[in-house]
Motif scaffolding. Structure first.
Motif, PDB file in Angstrom:
ATOM      1  N   PHE A 258     -79.984  42.090  11.847  1.00 25.26           N
ATOM      2  CA  PHE A 258     -79.527  43.187  10.988  1.00 25.26           C
ATOM      3  C   PHE A 258     -79.451  42.729   9.532  1.00 25.26           C
ATOM      4  CE2 PHE A 258     -77.120  45.163  14.784  1.00 25.26           C
ATOM      5  CZ  PHE A 258     -78.193  45.982  15.073  1.00 25.26           C
ATOM      6  N   LEU A 259     -78.973  41.502   9.337  1.00 28.71           N
ATOM      7  CA  LEU A 259     -78.886  40.972   7.972  1.00 28.71           C
ATOM      8  C   LEU A 259     -80.270  40.875   7.350  1.00 28.71           C
ATOM      9  CD1 LEU A 259     -77.294  39.719   5.656  1.00 28.71           C
ATOM     10  CD2 LEU A 259     -77.461  37.511   6.819  1.00 28.71           C
ATOM     11  N   ARG A 260     -81.227  40.427   8.148  1.00 34.39           N
ATOM     12  CA  ARG A 260     -82.602  40.296   7.642  1.00 34.39           C
ATOM     13  C   ARG A 260     -83.164  41.655   7.243  1.00 34.39           C
ATOM     14  NH1 ARG A 260     -86.798  36.171  10.513  1.00 34.39           N
ATOM     15  NH2 ARG A 260     -88.610  36.490   9.163  1.00 34.39           N
ATOM     16  N   ALA A 261     -82.959  42.641   8.098  1.00 32.22           N
ATOM     17  CA  ALA A 261     -83.472  43.985   7.798  1.00 32.22           C
ATOM     18  C   ALA A 261     -82.719  44.615   6.634  1.00 32.22           C
ATOM     19  CB  ALA A 261     -83.355  44.862   9.036  1.00 32.22           C
ATOM     20  N   ALA A 262     -81.388  44.479   6.649  1.00 30.92           N
ATOM     21  CA  ALA A 262     -80.574  45.082   5.588  1.00 30.92           C
ATOM     22  C   ALA A 262     -80.899  44.478   4.232  1.00 30.92           C
ATOM     23  CB  ALA A 262     -79.091  44.902   5.904  1.00 30.92           C
ATOM     24  N   ARG A 272     -75.243  49.106  10.620  1.00 29.68           N
ATOM     25  CA  ARG A 272     -74.893  48.365  11.842  1.00 29.68           C
ATOM     26  C   ARG A 272     -74.249  47.026  11.499  1.00 29.68           C
ATOM     27  NH1 ARG A 272     -76.996  49.816  17.488  1.00 29.68           N
ATOM     28  NH2 ARG A 272     -78.030  51.791  17.113  1.00 29.68           N
ATOM     29  N   LEU A 273     -74.789  46.352  10.515  1.00 25.94           N
ATOM     30  CA  LEU A 273     -74.226  45.072  10.098  1.00 25.94           C
ATOM     31  C   LEU A 273     -72.800  45.265   9.596  1.00 25.94           C
ATOM     32  CD1 LEU A 273     -74.552  42.062   9.497  1.00 25.94           C
ATOM     33  CD2 LEU A 273     -75.583  42.695   7.298  1.00 25.94           C
ATOM     34  N   THR A 283     -63.552  42.826   6.422  1.00 23.04           N
ATOM     35  CA  THR A 283     -63.654  44.158   5.813  1.00 23.04           C
ATOM     36  C   THR A 283     -64.268  44.120   4.419  1.00 23.04           C
ATOM     37  OG1 THR A 283     -61.359  43.949   5.079  1.00 23.04           O
ATOM     38  CG2 THR A 283     -61.742  45.121   7.142  1.00 23.04           C
ATOM     39  N   ASP A 284     -64.061  43.025   3.696  1.00 24.44           N
ATOM     40  CA  ASP A 284     -64.644  42.944   2.350  1.00 24.44           C
ATOM     41  C   ASP A 284     -66.164  42.954   2.420  1.00 24.44           C
ATOM     42  OD1 ASP A 284     -62.159  42.891   1.214  1.00 24.44           O
ATOM     43  OD2 ASP A 284     -62.070  40.707   1.038  1.00 24.44           O
ATOM     44  N   GLU A 285     -66.728  42.119   3.304  1.00 18.91           N
ATOM     45  CA  GLU A 285     -68.180  42.077   3.451  1.00 18.91           C
ATOM     46  C   GLU A 285     -68.695  43.394   4.024  1.00 18.91           C
ATOM     47  OE1 GLU A 285     -71.776  39.889   2.916  1.00 18.91           O
ATOM     48  OE2 GLU A 285     -69.705  39.504   2.296  1.00 18.91           O
ATOM     49  N   ALA A 286     -67.955  43.960   4.989  1.00 16.82           N
ATOM     50  CA  ALA A 286     -68.356  45.246   5.569  1.00 16.82           C
ATOM     51  C   ALA A 286     -68.396  46.325   4.494  1.00 16.82           C
ATOM     52  CB  ALA A 286     -67.378  45.645   6.676  1.00 16.82           C
ATOM     53  N   GLU A 287     -67.402  46.307   3.630  1.00 13.60           N
ATOM     54  CA  GLU A 287     -67.360  47.309   2.562  1.00 13.60           C
ATOM     55  C   GLU A 287     -68.609  47.233   1.688  1.00 13.60           C
ATOM     56  OE1 GLU A 287     -64.819  48.295  -1.470  1.00 13.60           O
ATOM     57  OE2 GLU A 287     -63.778  47.312   0.189  1.00 13.60           O
ATOM     58  N   GLY A 288     -69.064  46.006   1.399  1.00 15.89           N
ATOM     59  CA  GLY A 288     -70.248  45.850   0.561  1.00 15.89           C
ATOM     60  C   GLY A 288     -71.484  46.473   1.182  1.00 15.89           C
TER      61      GLY A 288
END
Length: 641
Positions: A258-262, A272-273, A283-288
């Protein structure tokens, strides 16, 4: 004669993104709804170089080799006209010139004129012309000819034609119904052959389509082909690999894909990531990632970002993103925005967004509108919105509608909606349906009530569990009663805690009884305070007993004051006992008054003893009252003498 594909003049990194076919543009696995020719082959961008001053104009290579290609937009009309003239001059004797002239006309939309030139070049063996002639044939719905020309180009080594032919055959096979790849000679077998041919030659989208085909059928091989496409840089393939990883529970591998695609801008992969990161507590990384997807216009990401910001205390930020998602048609976001506004007291604005949510089919919006109108005592509007949500399967709305109907004494329809609520999973609906049945006499409705409460209690409904416990206790099924009472007591029902403690006392489990009496006592249940105090006193824990009795006495319990007085007397503290005995005696406790008589006599105070004999005679049990009468006569005689 040169027979190289036109696409050979364009680097693969530039060529493959122009291929339209991509069955990976949605989470589902649907064949494309319409077959556009660009779904199968590339009309390769025409990129001739500008001739240097004084360059030799002879021969086709002078026009195309050795310099940076330029887009059509970089050529003025005169240059294009001159280029077309040169192609026309050479097209009759040069297959490459004929192919490029046909492509120029085809890209301009002049299909009828393009066809003979492409056909001339294709028949002369130019595989690029054959590929693009297949495109033209498909555009005109001449599928057999498209298939024939793509086959010729694919046989000559064109991976683009191989992909186009495979995709066409695959769609044909899927349209014709189920088949198996083992059936040699059929469309499906041929489709898979050509798609594999293209994929193994490096055609990325062919690998993606093969992966999708195997995934649809639950066959091994999907991951292999997705991986080939993903490692070649295709973000959709990386996203699919991430999804496969999630399906088998490998969150770590899924996260990497997912990181690669995102990172390549794949929005669904970013979402999804972000959800993975949110579940992991980052949550900080998710928010980004949610923010990245939301800024690209993904309403689901905007909604999720709103919830993250709300949890972080940023109500304004949450409202902003919910508004954006709602304006894009996201009903859940509209409902969330309505709830936020309602909590701020902005009922009119909340109603607007609830209504927009309901218009998208979001039943929570309709239900919340019903609640809003109920608060305004507008029963007619409340019923309308409750009905809308209830018909959509909203369990709580069905329960609320039933309650509204019951308040109007429409028990018949109320029963229907309580039943629907129960069937839809509403524990309140099941409990209320049980109440409705319990009101009716007879064994059948009582049995129906018990079944409703049992269903609700199993789901953790505390009031239903209490009712079920009472039924079981009356039946003598103490074990089942205790199980039901535990559910209710665990949810804070003090009556259930007391009854559970009483069952445990009977079973000899004084430790468990103390716990549940204590739980009820801590919630302010006065009888539980008394019973907990008695259990403490029986095992000699006088300090704990005194605390429980004191709490009961402070709550106005006569028995609490009496028992607290007794604890002080057992400790040899008559002065500490006296005020509590007096408090109990003054409120009609005969035994407390008798203890005060005894304390007064021991203190040599016959007057006080005489005074307390009266309450003993009035409120005490018969044998104690008779004794007090005799003592009172003796005291009066003594005082008179």
């Amino acid at each position: 004669m040169e027979t190289t594909d036109i696409s050979a003049s364009v680097p693969e990194s530039e060529a493959f993104p122009t291929v339209v076919l991509d069955r990976g543009r949605s989470d589902g696995y649907l064949t494309p709804p319409a077959k556009h020719p660009d779904d199968y082959a590339v009309l390769v961008p025409f990129r001739p170089r500008r001739r240097a001053a004084g360059a030799d104009g002879g021969g086709p290579a002078a026009d195309f080799a050795g310099a940076e290609p330029l887009d059509d937009d970089d050529l003025d009309r005169r240059e294009l006209a001159e280029l077309e003239r040169r192609y026309r001059d050479r097209a009759g004797r040069d297959a490459t010139a004929a192919s490029r002239l046909g492509l120029m006309l085809l890209r301009r939309g002049e299909e009828n004129e393009a066809e003979p030139w492409l056909r001339r070049a294709a028949e002369a063996g130019h595989r690029g012309a054959a590929t693009n002639l297949g495109v033209l044939m498909h555009r005109q719905d001449r599928l057999d000819e498209a298939r024939r020309w793509w086959y010729r180009a694919a046989e000559a080594g064109s991976r683009i034609a191989a992909f186009s032919l495979g995709a066409l055959l695959l769609d044909t096979a899927l349209d014709d119904g189920p088949a198996t790849a083992e059936q040699d000679g059929d469309d499906l077998g041929q489709a898979l052959y050509w798609l594999r041919n293209a994929a193994e030659a490096g055609h990325v989208r062919a690998a993606l389509v093969l992966g999708e085909f195997h995934e649809q059928r639950g066959q091994a091989g999907a991951e292999r082909w997705y991986r080939r496409a993903a490692e070649a840089g295709h973000p959709e393939a990386a996203y699919r690999l991430g999804r496969l990883g999630q399906d088998r529970g490998d969150e770590r591998a899924a996260s990497a894909w997912f990181l690669r695609a995102a990172s390549c801008g794949h929005i669904r992969a970013a979402v999804r990531l972000a959800r993975q990161l949110q579940r992991a507590g980052d949550t900080d990384e998710a928010e980004g990632w949610f923010r990245l997807a939301a800024e690209e216009g993904d309403p689901g990401a905007a909604r999720a970002l709103g919830f993250l910001l709300q949890d972080a205390g940023d109500a304004d930020g949450a409202a902003h993103w919910w508004r954006r998602a709602a304006e894009a048609g996201d009903g859940m976001a509209a409902n969330a925005l309505g709830a936020l506004l309602a909590a701020e007291g902005r009922a009119g604005e909340a109603a607007h967004w609830y209504e927009r949510a309901a218009a998208t089919g979001e039943s929570n919006g309709a239900f919340n509108l019903g609640l809003l109108y109920t608060a305004r005592d507008n029963q007619e509007e409340a019923e309308r919105w409750y009905r809308m949500a209830a018909y959509a399967g909203h369990a709580d709305a069905a329960n609320a509608l039933a309650g509204l109907l019951l308040s109007r004494d429409d028990e018949e329809e109320a029963e229907v909606w309580f039943a629907r609520a129960s069937e839809a999973g509403s524990l309140d609906g099941a409990y209320n349906l049980g109440i409705l049945f319990a009101r009716r006499p007879g064994a059948e409705p009582q049995g129906a009530a018990e079944r409703c409460w049992a269903r609700a209690a199993e789901g953790g409904h505390p009031d239903a569990a209490l009712q079920l416990g009472l039924i079981m206790e009356r039946r003598g099924a103490d074990g089942e009663a205790a199980r039901a009472y535990r559910v209710a007591a665990g949810a804070g029902r003090t009556v259930a805690a007391c009854r559970l403690a009483a069952l445990l006392v009977r079973a000899g489990d004084t430790e468990g009884a103390e716990h549940w009496y204590g739980t009820a006592a801590d919630s302010g249940h006065v009888p539980a305070m008394l019973r907990a105090g008695i259990l403490h006193a029986k095992r000699g824990a006088e300090g704990s007993a005194a605390r429980r009795f004191r709490a009961a006495a402070d709550a106005g319990s006569v028995a609490g004051a009496w028992n607290l007085g007794l604890v002080h007397l057992r400790r040899g503290d008559p002065k500490g006992a006296e005020p509590w005995l007096r408090a109990a005696a003054e409120r009609g406790h005969g035994r407390a008054a008798m203890r005060l008589v005894v304390l007064a006599l021991k203190a040599g105070d016959p007057v006080a003893a005489e005074r307390w004999c009266g309450p003993v005679i009035t409120h005490g049990p018969p044998e104690l009252a008779a004794r007090a009468e005799r003592l009172l006569r003796a005291l009066r005689e003594e005082l008179a003498s």
